[in-house]
Design an enzyme around this catalytic site. Structure first.
Site, PDB file in Angstrom:
ATOM      1  N   ASN A   1       2.011  -5.794   1.710  1.00 44.23           N
ATOM      2  CA  ASN A   1       1.586  -4.397   1.576  1.00 44.23           C
ATOM      3  C   ASN A   1       0.269  -4.347   0.813  1.00 44.23           C
ATOM      4  O   ASN A   1       0.230  -4.603  -0.393  1.00 44.23           O
ATOM      5  CB  ASN A   1       2.678  -3.613   0.837  1.00 44.23           C
TER       6      ASN A   1
ATOM      7  N   CYS B   1      -0.797   4.891  -0.436  1.00 41.90           N
ATOM      8  CA  CYS B   1      -0.743   4.165   0.837  1.00 41.90           C
ATOM      9  C   CYS B   1      -1.130   5.021   2.031  1.00 41.90           C
ATOM     10  O   CYS B   1      -1.304   4.496   3.134  1.00 41.90           O
ATOM     11  CB  CYS B   1       0.645   3.568   1.038  1.00 41.90           C
TER      12      CYS B   1
ATOM     13  N   HIS C   1       1.733   2.204   8.418  1.00 40.76           N
ATOM     14  CA  HIS C   1       1.520   1.573   7.123  1.00 40.76           C
ATOM     15  C   HIS C   1       2.472   0.383   7.010  1.00 40.76           C
ATOM     16  O   HIS C   1       3.660   0.502   7.276  1.00 40.76           O
ATOM     17  CB  HIS C   1       1.787   2.588   6.008  1.00 40.76           C
TER      18      HIS C   1
END
Length: 330
Positions: A287, A116, A257
């Site tokens: 996500n 990520c 993020h």
């Protein structure tokens, strides 16, 4: 020739048409819209359902939009970086596939893997390549088809992830006071037991056993990852602010993020930055791993103005984490 600064000159994005809602998920596993929204803040996520299409398809879509928006001649691109955890194949690189589909004739391409944090790390690599003076235009794409790793029988993880891609064009300028300023990155190496894909790599190749035991799906110990993410991202934001003598008032935007709205809120609280300054789009996308930050930029681009102080921050499997300070260039 003066000092070269690396700046983002355009942003492109793509998410698939199909939207997987909380209501639909509640018919697949034991969950509810209220449960999901309360714990992670996700309402829906886009899923690439077409057979035979992978991460490179979404990356190419984002890249094409970027080229069109910026009016960039594909032949002027020097390098293409695709950061992803879900490559089309073990090899060749997803970047090489995207390059071929885009018809870039004067570029080289490579994949970058940092979960990520991939986009944040790749942007820093591209900035260094620009600043050294050897390259003029680099395309950085964060793209992940997380649905390819998700077990839709696992209520704890299947609600979290979506698919998408975001792309930026990085170029050089001698104009002072804009672009990538500096970064603070760390990898602590503690994350393997808590967030990983058990099978499919060289340690545990695919076999009848790994398939029968459902070992090719993402595994996560949510509470542990949550705790590490809050601590690391908060500390990293505070460190990058300290490095650049920034107060909360100096920061125009934090672009984190997008993993969990509670993580984002905790980071903002620890840094004493009001949520009005934090870009949050997790409710619509979930996500998307390496795609979250460029997709947030894509969504928020019209609200950014030249000179805005932006702090990026991310956390991912490994554990990898960090923050960057960027001054918007247009």
């Amino acid at each position: 020739m003066g000092k070269i600064n690396a700046i983002i000159t355009g942003v492109g994005g793509y998410v698939p048409d199909y939207v997987l809602t909380n209501e639909e998920l509640s018919r697949m596993v034991d969950t509810t819209d209220e449960w999901i929204m309360t714990r992670v803040g996700i309402k829906e996520r886009h899923i690439l359902t077409e057979e035979g299409l992978g991460t490179s398809y979404m990356a190419r879509k984002a890249a094409k939009q970027l080229l069109q928006k910026t009016g960039t001649d594909p032949d002027t691109i020097d390098a293409l970086i695709v950061t992803t955890t879900t490559p089309d194949y073990k090899f060749p690189s997803t970047a090489s596939i995207v390059l071929g589909k885009l018809g870039l004739k004067n570029a080289f391409a490579f994949d970058f893997s940092a979960a990520c944090c991939g986009f944040l790390y790749s942007l820093d690599v591209a900035a260094s390549m620009i600043q050294c003076g050897r390259y003029k235009k680099i395309m950085v794409i964060g793209a992940d088809k997380m649905s390819s790793l998700v077990d839709y029988q696992d209520r704890a993880t299947c609600v979290l992830f979506g698919d998408g891609a975001g792309a930026v064009l990085v170029e050089g300028t001698e104009e002072e006071g804009i672009g990538v300023q500096n970064s603070f990155f760390r990898t602590d190496g503690k994350g393997l037991p808590y967030l990983h894909l058990k099978a499919g790599g060289s340690v545990c190749p695919a076999s009848h056993f790994t398939i029968d035991h459902r070992l090719h799906y993402l595994y996560q110990e949510g509470r542990t990852v949550f705790r590490f993410a809050v601590t690391a991202m908060s500390d990293d934001v505070l460190e990058i602010m300290r490095m650049n003598n920034l107060t909360a008032d100096d920061v125009d935007w934090v672009i984190p993020h997008e993993a969990n709205v509670r993580i984002i809120e905790a980071v903002a609280k620890r840094a004493e930055i009001p949520m009005e300054k934090v870009v949050v789009n997790i409710e619509r996308y979930g996500n998307t791993s390496a795609a979250t930050i460029p997709l947030a930029l894509w969504d928020h681009e019209s609200r950014l103005k030249k000179g805005d102080n932006i702090v990026f921050t991310a956390f991912g499997a490994g554990f990898v984490h960090g923050a960057s300070f960027y001054k918007w260039a247009y």
